[in-house]
Write a protein that holds these residues in place. Sequence first.
Motif, PDB file in Angstrom:
ATOM      1  N   LEU A   1      35.145  40.578  38.708  1.00 35.14           N
ATOM      2  CA  LEU A   1      35.553  41.663  39.603  1.00 35.14           C
ATOM      3  C   LEU A   1      37.002  41.484  40.042  1.00 35.14           C
ATOM      4  O   LEU A   1      37.799  42.424  40.026  1.00 35.14           O
ATOM      5  CB  LEU A   1      34.635  41.711  40.828  1.00 35.14           C
ATOM      6  CG  LEU A   1      33.268  42.367  40.652  1.00 35.14           C
ATOM      7  CD1 LEU A   1      32.396  42.108  41.884  1.00 35.14           C
ATOM      8  CD2 LEU A   1      33.416  43.873  40.439  1.00 35.14           C
ATOM      9  N   ILE A   2      37.338  40.271  40.418  1.00 33.15           N
ATOM     10  CA  ILE A   2      38.695  40.002  40.908  1.00 33.15           C
ATOM     11  C   ILE A   2      39.712  40.050  39.769  1.00 33.15           C
ATOM     12  O   ILE A   2      40.740  40.748  39.862  1.00 33.15           O
ATOM     13  CB  ILE A   2      38.745  38.624  41.604  1.00 33.15           C
ATOM     14  CG1 ILE A   2      37.874  38.638  42.862  1.00 33.15           C
ATOM     15  CG2 ILE A   2      40.192  38.259  41.959  1.00 33.15           C
ATOM     16  CD1 ILE A   2      37.707  37.271  43.502  1.00 33.15           C
ATOM     17  N   ALA A   3      39.449  39.305  38.700  1.00 36.30           N
ATOM     18  CA  ALA A   3      40.430  39.186  37.609  1.00 36.30           C
ATOM     19  C   ALA A   3      40.725  40.529  36.956  1.00 36.30           C
ATOM     20  O   ALA A   3      41.899  40.921  36.818  1.00 36.30           O
ATOM     21  CB  ALA A   3      39.915  38.191  36.569  1.00 36.30           C
ATOM     22  N   TYR A   4      39.681  41.246  36.575  1.00 35.04           N
ATOM     23  CA  TYR A   4      39.904  42.524  35.897  1.00 35.04           C
ATOM     24  C   TYR A   4      40.331  43.613  36.872  1.00 35.04           C
ATOM     25  O   TYR A   4      40.955  44.603  36.466  1.00 35.04           O
ATOM     26  CB  TYR A   4      38.646  42.944  35.135  1.00 35.04           C
ATOM     27  CG  TYR A   4      38.419  42.135  33.884  1.00 35.04           C
ATOM     28  CD1 TYR A   4      39.147  42.395  32.724  1.00 35.04           C
ATOM     29  CD2 TYR A   4      37.500  41.096  33.858  1.00 35.04           C
ATOM     30  CE1 TYR A   4      38.957  41.641  31.572  1.00 35.04           C
ATOM     31  CE2 TYR A   4      37.301  40.335  32.708  1.00 35.04           C
ATOM     32  CZ  TYR A   4      38.030  40.610  31.577  1.00 35.04           C
ATOM     33  OH  TYR A   4      37.842  39.861  30.432  1.00 35.04           O
ATOM     34  N   GLY A   5      40.016  43.434  38.154  1.00 30.52           N
ATOM     35  CA  GLY A   5      40.501  44.375  39.160  1.00 30.52           C
ATOM     36  C   GLY A   5      42.015  44.291  39.307  1.00 30.52           C
ATOM     37  O   GLY A   5      42.714  45.311  39.343  1.00 30.52           O
TER      38      GLY A   5
ATOM     39  N   VAL B   1      38.502  43.305  44.515  1.00 24.25           N
ATOM     40  CA  VAL B   1      38.976  42.007  44.990  1.00 24.25           C
ATOM     41  C   VAL B   1      38.202  41.575  46.235  1.00 24.25           C
ATOM     42  O   VAL B   1      37.762  40.419  46.341  1.00 24.25           O
ATOM     43  CB  VAL B   1      40.484  42.054  45.270  1.00 24.25           C
ATOM     44  CG1 VAL B   1      40.943  40.768  45.964  1.00 24.25           C
ATOM     45  CG2 VAL B   1      41.264  42.250  43.976  1.00 24.25           C
ATOM     46  N   LEU B   2      37.992  42.485  47.168  1.00 22.78           N
ATOM     47  CA  LEU B   2      37.264  42.143  48.395  1.00 22.78           C
ATOM     48  C   LEU B   2      35.808  41.795  48.095  1.00 22.78           C
ATOM     49  O   LEU B   2      35.267  40.827  48.642  1.00 22.78           O
ATOM     50  CB  LEU B   2      37.334  43.309  49.382  1.00 22.78           C
ATOM     51  CG  LEU B   2      38.704  43.589  50.006  1.00 22.78           C
ATOM     52  CD1 LEU B   2      38.631  44.793  50.939  1.00 22.78           C
ATOM     53  CD2 LEU B   2      39.219  42.363  50.762  1.00 22.78           C
ATOM     54  N   LEU B   3      35.169  42.572  47.235  1.00 22.02           N
ATOM     55  CA  LEU B   3      33.778  42.287  46.887  1.00 22.02           C
ATOM     56  C   LEU B   3      33.662  40.962  46.144  1.00 22.02           C
ATOM     57  O   LEU B   3      32.765  40.153  46.438  1.00 22.02           O
ATOM     58  CB  LEU B   3      33.208  43.422  46.033  1.00 22.02           C
ATOM     59  CG  LEU B   3      31.752  43.222  45.548  1.00 22.02           C
ATOM     60  CD1 LEU B   3      30.811  43.060  46.734  1.00 22.02           C
ATOM     61  CD2 LEU B   3      31.325  44.390  44.659  1.00 22.02           C
ATOM     62  N   GLY B   4      34.555  40.726  45.198  1.00 22.85           N
ATOM     63  CA  GLY B   4      34.519  39.473  44.457  1.00 22.85           C
ATOM     64  C   GLY B   4      34.718  38.274  45.368  1.00 22.85           C
ATOM     65  O   GLY B   4      34.003  37.258  45.256  1.00 22.85           O
ATOM     66  N   ALA B   5      35.684  38.371  46.289  1.00 17.99           N
ATOM     67  CA  ALA B   5      35.925  37.275  47.217  1.00 17.99           C
ATOM     68  C   ALA B   5      34.723  37.045  48.118  1.00 17.99           C
ATOM     69  O   ALA B   5      34.329  35.905  48.392  1.00 17.99           O
ATOM     70  CB  ALA B   5      37.176  37.581  48.058  1.00 17.99           C
TER      71      ALA B   5
END
Length: 264
Positions: A122-126, A254-258
Amino acid sequence: MTFLQLLIIAVVQGVTEFLPISSSGHLILIPYFTQMQDQGPLIDIAVHIGSFLAILLYFFRESIGLARGGLASVGIGKAPEQRRLFWWILIGTIPAVLLGLFLKEGGWLESFRSTDLVAVNLIAYGLLLGVADKIGPRVKRYEDMSLRDAVIVGLAQALALIPGTSRSGVTMTAARFLGYERVEAARFSFLLALPAVAGAGTLAVLDLADATAQMQWDALIAGAMTFVAAFATMAFLMRFLRHASMLVFVVYRVLLGAALLIWF
């Protein structure tokens, strides 16, 4: 499964399939946040078929054009432009099909149902989506698709077999890097999904035939409700992208992944 469980799954799939935030990742997270049993791959595929039918209806003109291109490819009618696009879409689907079959036969699909993997992707591809949405020229349209573009976006689509990546997100990212307008990148992405999702649905028929009557009924209900949610979401996104950037989706990912990395 109860009707409420199927409704939650259908809405989550219908909304997240077309927003670049990863439908498979959200489907995996449902049991963790609702205490529901994991719906399993059969329901996952059923809701993807609902999404497939929504694409056919929303992009009816383009779908008819691709059908005409397919017929022209076997000598029925003359539609050179549609035939070209038909083949580029078909060729762009090959990487995802081959990788999907490889993972299915190897029994590795279930090993990807991990919250840590979803969070990292989620973070990386976001972040990659955010970069692609900001740089480069923005002049190309779906009709400008070339063999090179189809292959590159098709390779990106194959990455979406790993949950948290987002099929729509990673293909729109690739299309934006290639110079497609936002709306056109989304249209390219959705139409490229047609053969891949149809193929997955065909494979699911075999699993569905071996399923119990209750599982078959649950899959039908989930797919139908997903169709409604997916069509509404697609209509919203195509209007939204005419006036806004991808930033809101980048921030959400990013927020969800974190949050997932911290929580789990």
